[in-house]
Design a protein around this motif. Structure first.
Motif, mmCIF file in Angstrom:
data_model
loop_
_atom_site.group_PDB
_atom_site.id
_atom_site.type_symbol
_atom_site.label_atom_id
_atom_site.label_comp_id
_atom_site.label_asym_id
_atom_site.label_seq_id
_atom_site.Cartn_x
_atom_site.Cartn_y
_atom_site.Cartn_z
ATOM 1 N N GLY A 1 -9.746 21.144 26.416
ATOM 2 C CA GLY A 1 -8.838 22.205 25.991
ATOM 3 C C GLY A 1 -7.554 22.223 26.801
ATOM 4 O O GLY A 1 -6.460 22.452 26.263
ATOM 5 N N LEU A 2 -7.667 21.964 28.099
ATOM 6 C CA LEU A 2 -6.482 21.968 28.963
ATOM 7 C C LEU A 2 -5.522 20.832 28.615
ATOM 8 O O LEU A 2 -4.313 20.955 28.815
ATOM 9 C CB LEU A 2 -6.904 21.871 30.433
ATOM 10 N N LYS A 3 -6.055 19.734 28.099
ATOM 11 C CA LYS A 3 -5.180 18.625 27.688
ATOM 12 C C LYS A 3 -4.196 19.097 26.615
ATOM 13 O O LYS A 3 -3.040 18.675 26.595
ATOM 14 C CB LYS A 3 -6.018 17.464 27.143
ATOM 15 N N ASN A 4 -4.670 19.956 25.739
ATOM 16 C CA ASN A 4 -3.816 20.477 24.669
ATOM 17 C C ASN A 4 -3.013 21.696 25.110
ATOM 18 O O ASN A 4 -1.924 21.947 24.589
ATOM 19 C CB ASN A 4 -4.673 20.853 23.451
ATOM 20 N N PHE A 5 -3.562 22.419 26.055
ATOM 21 C CA PHE A 5 -2.877 23.631 26.522
ATOM 22 C C PHE A 5 -1.709 23.302 27.444
ATOM 23 O O PHE A 5 -0.632 23.899 27.339
ATOM 24 C CB PHE A 5 -3.873 24.537 27.257
ATOM 25 N N CYS A 6 -1.914 22.374 28.349
ATOM 26 C CA CYS A 6 -0.930 22.097 29.407
ATOM 27 C C CYS A 6 0.142 21.112 28.957
ATOM 28 O O CYS A 6 0.323 20.035 29.553
ATOM 29 C CB CYS A 6 -1.642 21.581 30.656
ATOM 30 N N THR A 7 0.868 21.480 27.912
ATOM 31 C CA THR A 7 1.964 20.651 27.416
ATOM 32 C C THR A 7 3.252 21.461 27.410
ATOM 33 O O THR A 7 3.224 22.693 27.481
ATOM 34 C CB THR A 7 1.680 20.165 25.980
ATOM 35 N N TYR A 8 4.358 20.764 27.325
ATOM 36 C CA TYR A 8 5.666 21.434 27.289
ATOM 37 C C TYR A 8 5.749 22.380 26.093
ATOM 38 O O TYR A 8 6.139 23.546 26.232
ATOM 39 C CB TYR A 8 6.773 20.383 27.201
ATOM 40 N N LYS A 9 5.378 21.876 24.924
ATOM 41 C CA LYS A 9 5.475 22.664 23.694
ATOM 42 C C LYS A 9 4.605 23.910 23.749
ATOM 43 O O LYS A 9 5.042 25.013 23.400
ATOM 44 C CB LYS A 9 5.082 21.801 22.494
ATOM 45 N N ASN A 10 3.367 23.728 24.209
ATOM 46 C CA ASN A 10 2.470 24.882 24.267
ATOM 47 C C ASN A 10 2.908 25.873 25.343
ATOM 48 O O ASN A 10 2.748 27.082 25.180
ATOM 49 C CB ASN A 10 1.036 24.436 24.543
ATOM 50 N N GLY A 11 3.466 25.351 26.445
ATOM 51 C CA GLY A 11 3.964 26.239 27.492
ATOM 52 C C GLY A 11 5.047 27.155 26.952
ATOM 53 O O GLY A 11 5.068 28.358 27.237
ATOM 54 N N GLU A 12 5.938 26.582 26.148
ATOM 55 C CA GLU A 12 7.013 27.379 25.546
ATOM 56 C C GLU A 12 6.447 28.421 24.584
ATOM 57 O O GLU A 12 6.839 29.594 24.607
ATOM 58 C CB GLU A 12 7.978 26.456 24.805
ATOM 59 N N GLN A 13 5.508 27.998 23.745
ATOM 60 C CA GLN A 13 4.912 28.913 22.772
ATOM 61 C C GLN A 13 4.100 30.011 23.458
ATOM 62 O O GLN A 13 4.136 31.174 23.053
ATOM 63 C CB GLN A 13 4.019 28.128 21.801
ATOM 64 N N PHE A 14 3.375 29.630 24.496
ATOM 65 C CA PHE A 14 2.528 30.574 25.230
ATOM 66 C C PHE A 14 3.379 31.684 25.848
ATOM 67 O O PHE A 14 3.054 32.870 25.745
ATOM 68 C CB PHE A 14 1.770 29.811 26.319
ATOM 69 N N ALA A 15 4.485 31.295 26.480
ATOM 70 C CA ALA A 15 5.371 32.280 27.104
ATOM 71 C C ALA A 15 6.101 33.111 26.059
ATOM 72 O O ALA A 15 6.344 34.305 26.257
ATOM 73 C CB ALA A 15 6.381 31.576 28.004
ATOM 74 N N HIS A 16 6.446 32.479 24.947
ATOM 75 C CA HIS A 16 7.194 33.174 23.898
ATOM 76 C C HIS A 16 6.374 34.289 23.266
ATOM 77 O O HIS A 16 6.925 35.215 22.656
ATOM 78 C CB HIS A 16 7.639 32.175 22.829
ATOM 79 N N LYS A 17 5.049 34.210 23.402
ATOM 80 C CA LYS A 17 4.169 35.267 22.891
ATOM 81 C C LYS A 17 3.988 36.390 23.915
ATOM 82 O O LYS A 17 3.270 37.358 23.661
ATOM 83 C CB LYS A 17 2.805 34.688 22.516
ATOM 84 N N GLY A 18 4.625 36.221 25.081
ATOM 85 C CA GLY A 18 4.512 37.248 26.115
ATOM 86 C C GLY A 18 3.277 37.108 26.979
ATOM 87 O O GLY A 18 2.917 38.029 27.716
ATOM 88 N N GLU A 19 2.628 35.941 26.917
ATOM 89 C CA GLU A 19 1.416 35.713 27.701
ATOM 90 C C GLU A 19 1.767 35.380 29.158
ATOM 91 O O GLU A 19 2.853 34.885 29.459
ATOM 92 C CB GLU A 19 0.608 34.559 27.100
ATOM 93 N N THR A 20 0.821 35.653 30.045
ATOM 94 C CA THR A 20 1.007 35.372 31.471
ATOM 95 C C THR A 20 0.239 34.119 31.873
ATOM 96 O O THR A 20 -0.959 33.999 31.583
ATOM 97 C CB THR A 20 0.522 36.560 32.327
ATOM 98 N N TYR A 21 0.926 33.200 32.525
ATOM 99 C CA TYR A 21 0.286 31.961 32.979
ATOM 100 C C TYR A 21 -0.457 32.213 34.283
ATOM 101 O O TYR A 21 0.087 32.811 35.215
ATOM 102 C CB TYR A 21 1.345 30.879 33.175
ATOM 103 N N ARG A 22 -1.697 31.739 34.354
ATOM 104 C CA ARG A 22 -2.556 32.005 35.515
ATOM 105 C C ARG A 22 -2.909 30.729 36.283
ATOM 106 O O ARG A 22 -4.005 30.603 36.821
ATOM 107 C CB ARG A 22 -3.823 32.727 35.062
#
Length: 209
Positions: free
Chosen positions: A72-93
């Motif tokens: 799961g982290l292979k798909n999560f820890c990408t540039y594109k997903n990082g942008e989308q994750f933050a754009h949803k207002g999520e907090t990176y841990r």
């Protein structure tokens, strides 16, 4: 079809804070670990699962959970997903491994900036709408007051209480004053004797001739 049903089950159960005995017995821990990673959850959540399921006397499949988490982290820890994750207002841990984290953070920081800008734009838009509503109410009130001040009349009975008919328009008399400027247009400040229930007093009030 079976895999689709399982994914739906993961989504539904993972939204709950407590696992039931049945959950502990039936969960595919590989898929569960993968799902947690894709949501940016830390590995500490597995400790919570362990505590909950141990109360039911059930041991968890930690190895498969970790394997799923890595996938799961292979798909999560990408540039594109990082942008989308933050754009949803999520907090990176800080869940990404060291080799993947820099790329993820580049996207995350960009997404976070865009998210914050959009939030500010929404706040400004809400403030603008609030001001427009207040201005509309003020204009409406001013229109009503203006209408009352310029109401056409023939007799004082055509006017509201405490108003007099002066020069064809309703004017309020009896307001206390010190100078003519304290009265409405065409009014003057006059010393008058006012009586109430047998008691009289001399006061300055606005008069409209």
């Amino acid at each position: 079809m079976k895999s689709i049903f399982f994914i739906l089950a993961v989504v539904i159960v993972s939204s709950c804070t407590t696992l039931s005995k049945k959950d502990c017995q039936t969960i595919n821990w590989y898929e569960w670990g993968k799902s947690d990673a894709l949501k940016g959850k830390t590995s500490m959540v597995f400790t919570d699962y362990t505590k909950t399921c141990s109360k039911h006397g059930i041991a968890l499949d930690k190895d498969n959970y970790i394997k799923g988490r890595v996938e799961g982290l292979k798909n999560f820890c990408t540039y594109k997903n990082g942008e989308q994750f933050a754009h949803k207002g999520e907090t990176y841990r800080s869940v990404c491994p060291q080799q993947w984290e820099p790329e993820f953070l580049k996207g995350y920081q960009l997404g976070k900036r865009n998210y914050e800008l959009e939030q500010k734009e929404r706040e400004l838009e809400l403030r603008k709408q609030d001001l427009e509503e207040q201005e509309a109410k003020l204009r409406s009130r001013q229109a009503i007051l203006s209408s009352l001040k310029t109401k056409q009349c023939n007799l004082s009975s055509d006017c509201t209480i405490d108003d007099n008919c002066s020069l064809g328009k309703c004017k309020k008399s009896g307001a206390k004053c010190s100078f003519d400027s304290d009265c409405e247009i065409e009014g003057r400040c006059s010393l008058e004797t006012v009586c109430a229930e047998g008691d009289c007093d001399t006061v300055n009030i606005c008069k409209y001739d």
